[in-house]
Write an enzyme that holds these catalytic residues in place. Structure first.
Site, PDB file in Angstrom:
ATOM      1  N   GLY A 184       0.729  -1.304   0.087  1.00 37.18           N
ATOM      2  CA  GLY A 184       0.045  -0.140  -0.104  1.00 37.18           C
ATOM      3  C   GLY A 184       1.085   1.203   0.024  1.00 37.18           C
ATOM      4  O   GLY A 184       2.069   1.278  -0.624  1.00 37.18           O
TER       5      GLY A 184
ATOM      6  N   CYS B  58       5.816  -5.425   0.318  1.00 42.79           N
ATOM      7  CA  CYS B  58       6.133  -4.168  -0.297  1.00 42.79           C
ATOM      8  C   CYS B  58       6.086  -3.104   0.897  1.00 42.79           C
ATOM      9  O   CYS B  58       6.983  -3.150   1.780  1.00 42.79           O
ATOM     10  CB  CYS B  58       5.270  -4.031  -1.499  1.00 42.79           C
ATOM     11  SG  CYS B  58       6.140  -2.513  -2.437  1.00 42.79           S
TER      12      CYS B  58
ATOM     13  N   ARG C 203      13.055   2.871  -0.062  1.00 48.02           N
ATOM     14  CA  ARG C 203      11.828   3.123  -0.502  1.00 48.02           C
ATOM     15  C   ARG C 203      11.833   3.563  -2.042  1.00 48.02           C
ATOM     16  O   ARG C 203      12.748   4.475  -2.292  1.00 48.02           O
ATOM     17  CB  ARG C 203      10.804   4.126   0.268  1.00 48.02           C
ATOM     18  CG  ARG C 203      10.120   3.844   1.583  1.00 48.02           C
ATOM     19  CD  ARG C 203       9.485   4.884   2.033  1.00 48.02           C
ATOM     20  NE  ARG C 203       8.246   5.196   1.433  1.00 48.02           N
ATOM     21  CZ  ARG C 203       7.416   6.055   1.326  1.00 48.02           C
ATOM     22  NH1 ARG C 203       7.690   6.953   2.230  1.00 48.02           N
ATOM     23  NH2 ARG C 203       6.295   5.964   0.824  1.00 48.02           N
TER      24      ARG C 203
ATOM     25  N   ILE D  80       5.746  -3.228  -7.586  1.00 43.61           N
ATOM     26  CA  ILE D  80       4.913  -1.909  -7.971  1.00 43.61           C
ATOM     27  C   ILE D  80       5.732  -0.767  -7.029  1.00 43.61           C
ATOM     28  O   ILE D  80       5.451  -0.801  -5.719  1.00 43.61           O
ATOM     29  CB  ILE D  80       3.368  -2.294  -7.397  1.00 43.61           C
ATOM     30  CG1 ILE D  80       2.974  -3.083  -8.194  1.00 43.61           C
ATOM     31  CG2 ILE D  80       2.897  -0.586  -7.530  1.00 43.61           C
ATOM     32  CD1 ILE D  80       1.351  -3.468  -8.091  1.00 43.61           C
TER      33      ILE D  80
ATOM     34  N   HIS E  15       4.429  -8.553  -4.792  1.00 40.49           N
ATOM     35  CA  HIS E  15       3.216  -8.825  -4.614  1.00 40.49           C
ATOM     36  C   HIS E  15       2.779 -10.160  -4.907  1.00 40.49           C
ATOM     37  O   HIS E  15       2.215 -10.184  -6.081  1.00 40.49           O
ATOM     38  CB  HIS E  15       2.286  -7.702  -5.076  1.00 40.49           C
ATOM     39  CG  HIS E  15       2.344  -6.334  -4.492  1.00 40.49           C
ATOM     40  ND1 HIS E  15       1.630  -6.022  -3.489  1.00 40.49           N
ATOM     41  CD2 HIS E  15       3.189  -5.412  -4.662  1.00 40.49           C
ATOM     42  CE1 HIS E  15       2.065  -4.729  -3.043  1.00 40.49           C
ATOM     43  NE2 HIS E  15       2.974  -4.568  -4.049  1.00 40.49           N
TER      44      HIS E  15
ATOM     45  N   GLU F 253       0.420 -11.959  -3.985  1.00 43.68           N
ATOM     46  CA  GLU F 253      -1.112 -12.074  -3.695  1.00 43.68           C
ATOM     47  C   GLU F 253      -1.821 -11.412  -5.189  1.00 43.68           C
ATOM     48  O   GLU F 253      -2.975 -11.683  -5.513  1.00 43.68           O
ATOM     49  CB  GLU F 253      -1.871 -10.895  -2.649  1.00 43.68           C
ATOM     50  CG  GLU F 253      -1.669  -9.464  -2.758  1.00 43.68           C
ATOM     51  CD  GLU F 253      -0.205  -8.989  -2.577  1.00 43.68           C
ATOM     52  OE1 GLU F 253       0.546  -9.828  -2.405  1.00 43.68           O
ATOM     53  OE2 GLU F 253      -0.183  -7.616  -2.743  1.00 43.68           O
TER      54      GLU F 253
HETATM   55  N1  GLN Z   1       5.890   2.645  -2.858  1.00 49.11           N
HETATM   56  C1  GLN Z   1       5.109   2.395  -1.746  1.00 49.11           C
HETATM   57  C2  GLN Z   1       5.594   3.178  -0.401  1.00 49.11           C
HETATM   58  O1  GLN Z   1       6.747   3.250  -0.246  1.00 49.11           O
HETATM   59  C3  GLN Z   1       5.094   0.898  -1.488  1.00 49.11           C
HETATM   60  C4  GLN Z   1       4.608   0.244  -2.722  1.00 49.11           C
HETATM   61  C5  GLN Z   1       3.732  -0.905  -2.512  1.00 49.11           C
HETATM   62  O2  GLN Z   1       3.461  -1.403  -1.463  1.00 49.11           O
HETATM   63  N2  GLN Z   1       3.328  -1.601  -3.589  1.00 49.11           N
HETATM   64  O3  GLN Z   1       4.846   3.248   0.412  1.00 49.11           O
END
Ligand code: GLN
Length: 204
Positions: free
Chosen positions: A53, A84, A112, A147, A183, A185
């Site tokens: 997220g 993630c 990040r 992602i 991910h 899922e």
């Molecule tokens: N880029 C998001 C973050 O640093 C993480 C992306 C993800 O959970 N797919 O919050």
């Protein structure tokens, strides 16, 4: 005295992010789940998934909901799986953190949004260093959907690499905790959750 023999659920931290897809995947695996937004819900779980997220939002909501400290205490005795954003929050150190404090549950350094804007999202074959559980719907090797993914820059002692992408770790395990920068899922691949639950059930 009668005891309740139904298995305790696996919790999904449901403050923000794609927790619903994890719930769907675990349900398909026959694992009971519970959405966790409060401390009393967390207390009913045997393990917890921190979904992907937006780390900044999840961090803020963990603080404002009062779940931050209970989650730290839960992690001392129960298994956590972070994907993630969830993996970022579990780290000991976050670089380019944008003000996000790490929980410090897993002895890794994560950067990040480390793959840059032009390749925010991609899918790639992973090199696995563990044998994934057999699943007839999923073929080896595993594929990862990334992602705006973080990079794992450094591993502490006792952190085991489970999968790599271009020689860099993308799945790691330490004791009963596991963190993935991709991910599973989104591909409906249950093998990482199976591996996590199997190693945590074994009391690691
Ligand atoms: N880029 C998001 C973050 O640093 C993480 C992306 C993800 O959970 N797919 O919050």
């Amino acid at each position: 005295m009668e005891s309740d023999c139904s298995p305790r659920p696996v919790g999904l931290l449901a403050l923000q992010g794609d927790f619903a897809l994890h719930a769907e995947l675990l349900s398909r695996m026959g694992v009971p789940t519970l959405l966790v937004r409060r401390t009393d819900e967390l207390a009913r779980c045997r393990a917890l998934v921190l979904p992907g997220g937006e780390t900044t939002t999840m961090h803020r909501l963990l603080r404002s909901s009062g779940l931050w400290q209970p989650l730290l205490e839960f992690a001392a005795g129960h298994a956590l799986l972070g994907t993630c954003a969830g993996a970022i929050l579990m780290a000991r150190v976050i670089t380019d953190s944008g003000g996000v404090e790490p929980l410090g549950i897993l002895d890794v350094t994560l950067q990040r949004n480390a793959y840059g804007r032009q390749v925010d999202s991609f899918e790639a074959e992973l090199g696995t260093t563990v044998t994934l559980p057999q699943d007839f719907a999923q073929s080896q090797p595993a594929r990862g959907v990334f992602i705006r993914a973080p990079r794992i820059l450094a591993l502490g002692q006792g952190v085991e690499v489970l999968a790599v992408h271009e020689q860099e770790p993308v799945a790691v395990r330490s004791g009963r905790h596991m963190a993935l920068t991709f991910h599973p899922e989104l591909r409906g691949d249950p093998r990482w959750h199976q591996l996590w639950l199997a190693s945590s059930d074994a009391g690691r």
